[in-house]
Each structure stands twice: as structure tokens, then as C-alpha cells.
Design a protein around this motif. Structure first.
Motif, PDB file in Angstrom:
ATOM      1  N   GLN A  23      -5.098  -1.219  -2.062  1.00 49.14           N
ATOM      2  CA  GLN A  23      -5.293   0.187  -2.393  1.00 49.14           C
ATOM      3  C   GLN A  23      -3.960   0.926  -2.374  1.00 49.14           C
TER       4      GLN A  23
ATOM      5  N   GLY B  82      -5.371   7.587  -7.037  1.00 50.15           N
ATOM      6  CA  GLY B  82      -5.448   6.354  -6.269  1.00 50.15           C
ATOM      7  C   GLY B  82      -5.674   5.193  -7.219  1.00 50.15           C
TER       8      GLY B  82
ATOM      9  N   LEU C  84       3.561   5.475  -6.525  1.00 52.73           N
ATOM     10  CA  LEU C  84       2.456   4.894  -5.773  1.00 52.73           C
ATOM     11  C   LEU C  84       2.974   4.155  -4.552  1.00 52.73           C
TER      12      LEU C  84
ATOM     13  N   LYS D 185      -3.676  14.299  -7.663  1.00 53.45           N
ATOM     14  CA  LYS D 185      -3.868  13.255  -6.659  1.00 53.45           C
ATOM     15  C   LYS D 185      -4.463  12.055  -7.376  1.00 53.45           C
TER      16      LYS D 185
ATOM     17  N   HIS E 297      -1.981   4.907  -3.286  1.00 50.71           N
ATOM     18  CA  HIS E 297      -2.159   6.336  -3.533  1.00 50.71           C
ATOM     19  C   HIS E 297      -0.810   6.943  -3.907  1.00 50.71           C
ATOM     20  N   ASN E 298      -0.871   8.077  -4.595  1.00 52.30           N
ATOM     21  CA  ASN E 298       0.395   8.679  -5.010  1.00 52.30           C
ATOM     22  C   ASN E 298       1.091   9.339  -3.829  1.00 52.30           C
TER      23      ASN E 298
END
Length: 333
Positions: A251, A212, A284, A210, A253-254
């Protein structure tokens, strides 16, 4: 008699009708052109193409962005600034060079799919934590060439948090007696923060990583906010992320992969840009737009990886995120 009266009534009705004047061939063409122009304008307002493409649903045309059209004097700005929105997804590849005696400190070269060199990164020796120097030079591995120097990427001891910096000094090394205005001018910019964690703690296999990423906010005019502070622990990118300060940062995230029983692995759809399974592979996206991939990275050969990115990432930021993926992550492997 009835037939005679019906005939007279029909004649009277015809007298009340006016036949239009016949249009010439040129007038018919002009009228058709006006009609087509009006229809095209109406479709354009709704974002609809005037040409039907039967293959549009299967494949989307890729914007053509030619890096070679960028003048040499503007190349550094292109590498550090947000990529143009009009460029769409910019396709590149990273080549890992582990030749010579420095297999533990490889060099990474970023180039376009057409083979145009963009930048290189070298893992530095004699550091307590992982550190990369990123430059526009194929030969300068230390960053001593100021004109070619772009920035640095450094991780913490566990390799779970990485920061990318631009030119400037570490705030901790700036003379505290100096005026704040002058000190800020000397401080380095924070360009990127990446954080990793294990998705399945304590189990084997642990599953995909995980991750970010946080970058300074890019404004509607395409200019990026500057994150330069003397107090990074409370005012830096990581602090802004913890405070969920959406007005100053982006921001990412994967995208979570799905388990595929047939291949016995977690899989993502890279649209044929990634051909080999690896824990390093990722895409991402954002919470606001989960269907759009802003950066994807994955293995296509033993030491070759594809890297594709789009606005608001700069080439430098995209490269730095991918570099962070190469290092070993404690509890993530």
C-alpha cells in the motif's frame, strides 16, 4: 663510583632487550597491504565506504541503469515485472500528444530520460468511463496487436477509483457454467488500484489531492503475487486493501505537501525533477518507510511530465498510476 655503577646497570638492562630484525621494503609494503585489506573488509561489513567523498552529503550518486541493455525479447517482461532493486530510481518522462482532432482523447508516450521509447497509452473513445489501452507500440492505439498489448486502465464514473488490468477477460463476461479452474485461467489479472479523495472538502482552494495505490505483494525473491479472481468485489485488490491484508499487497499513499507562504502554494521537494506547479504532481511513499519516495510524477513543460520510480513498482504500474492522475477528478480539482 656512582656513575660507574649506573653505567653498568644500564648495560645489563640493554642486554635483556632484543631489538627486532629490520624489515625489508618489500616486507613493509606487504604488511601495509594486509593492514589496509583487513581495514577495508571491516568497513565493508559495516556498510562504510573506504573512500571519503566530501560531496556525499550534498548529492548521492545515481545508479546507472541502461534500458538499452535489455534484449528486445525480454522488454515486455521488464515492463510488466517489478523493476530491479539494483536499478535504484529509474528516471523517465511522459509526453502528452493532443495533436489532430482528438484533443479530448490524447495519447501519452513513456520514454526514458535518454529518449528510449518504452510504451504508449491512448484514451479510448465511446466509453462511459475513462479507459486507456497501454501497449509497446507507437502506432497501435486499440490494443489489437496482442504481442504489443500490455494492459488497460479504467476508472469509475467520478474518476476517483482506477484499476489496471493485464491480459485476460473480465470475470463478469466468463461463462458461469465453466469449471472454476478453467475460468480462472481466462480471468484477467488485477495489477493496480488507485483511489483519490479531496483533502479539503467544500473549501476553496480545496488543496492537493489525496491518493492511495495498491499493488500485489512482491516477494523477497522479486516475484510478484498474482491477483486473479472471479470475485473482484470480495477478493480483488480493493477488497484486500479494505481488509488491510498486508501479506498480499503493498500500500502506498501520497506524501502530503506543505504550504509555502512565499510562493502561495503547496510544495514538495522533487530534487529539481519537477519545475512547474500542478494539482497532478505527487510523490508516493509508505507508512512503514515515509522518507523513501517510490514513485514521483510532475510537470516540467506544457505537455511534458517527469516520472521516476523504483522497486517494487513495474514500469507498467508506475505509468498507469501517472495516467490516472491526468483525468479530471470530481471534488478534487
Amino acid at each position: 663510583l656512582k656513575s660507574v655503577m649506573d653505567s653498568m646497570a644500564a648495560d645489563e638492562e640493554m642486554e635483556g632487550m632484543v631489538a627486532p630484525n629490520p624489515m625489508t621494503a618489500d616486507e613493509l609494503k606487504a604488511e601495509e597491504a594486509r593492514r589496509r585489506s583487513s581495514l577495508a573488509a571491516a568497513l565493508d561489513e559495516k556498510g562504510i565506504s573506504t573512500v571519503f567523498d566530501p560531496g556525499a552529503g550534498a548529492a548521492v550518486a545515481k545508479p546507472q541503469f541502461d534500458v538499452t541493455s535489455i534484449p528486445p525479447l525480454e522488454m515486455k517482461g521488464f515492463l510488466l515485472n517489478p523493476s530491479p532493486k539494483s536499478a535504484g530510481m529509474i528516471e523517465c518522462r511522459i509526453i502528452r500528444d493532443k495533436g489532430g482532432l482528438s484533443k479530448l482523447f490524447p495519447k501519452y508516450i513513456l520514454e526514458t530520460d535518454a529518449g528510449v521509447f518504452l510504451m504508449a497509452a491512448k484514451k479510448q473513445k465511446n466509453n462511459k468511463t475513462s479507459k486507456y489501452v497501454i501497449t509497446m507500440s507507437r502506432t497501435d492505439d486499440s490494443g489489437k496487436d496482442e504481442e504489443a498489448f500490455l494492459g488497460k486502465l479504467r476508472s469509475n464514473f467520478l474518476g476517483l477509483e482506477c484499476m489496471a488490468y493485464g491480459e485476460g477477460m473480465n470475470p463478469k463476461k466468463i461463462d458461469s457454467s465453466m469449471s472454476q479452474v478453467h475460468a480462472l485461467q481466462l480471468a484477467r489479472q488485477e495489477l493496480l488500484a488507485v483511489q483519490y479523495s479531496s483533502s479539503l472538502w467544500g473549501t476553496k482552494p480545496r488543496g492537493p489531492r489525496k491518493m492511495g495505490a495498491v499493488i500485489p505483494k512482491v516477494q523477497p525473491n522479486g516475484e510478484r503475487l498474482m491477483c486473479r479472481t472471479l470475485h473482484p468485489d470480495t477478493e480483488g485488490l480493493v477488497a484486500l486493501q479494505k481488509a488491510n491484508n498486508a501479506s498480499h499487497i503493498h500500500q502506498f499513499h501520497n506524501k502530503p505537501p506543505k504550504w509555502n507562504e512565499q510562493v502561495g502554494a503547496f510544495v514538495l521537494n522533487f530534487n529539481k525533477r519537477v519545475t512547474q506547479a500542478s494539482v497532478k504532481n505527487f510523490q508516493l511513499t509508505t507508512q512503514e518507510d515515509p522518507d523513501t519516495v517510490f514513485l514521483q510524477f510532475g510537470r516540467v513543460g506544457k505537455d511534458v511530465f517527469n516520472m521516476d520510480f523504483r522497486f517494487p513498482f513495474s514500469p507498467f504500474q508506475a505509468f498507469a498510476i501517472c495516467l490516472s492522475s491526468f483525468d479530471y477528478k470530481l471534488c478534487c480539482e
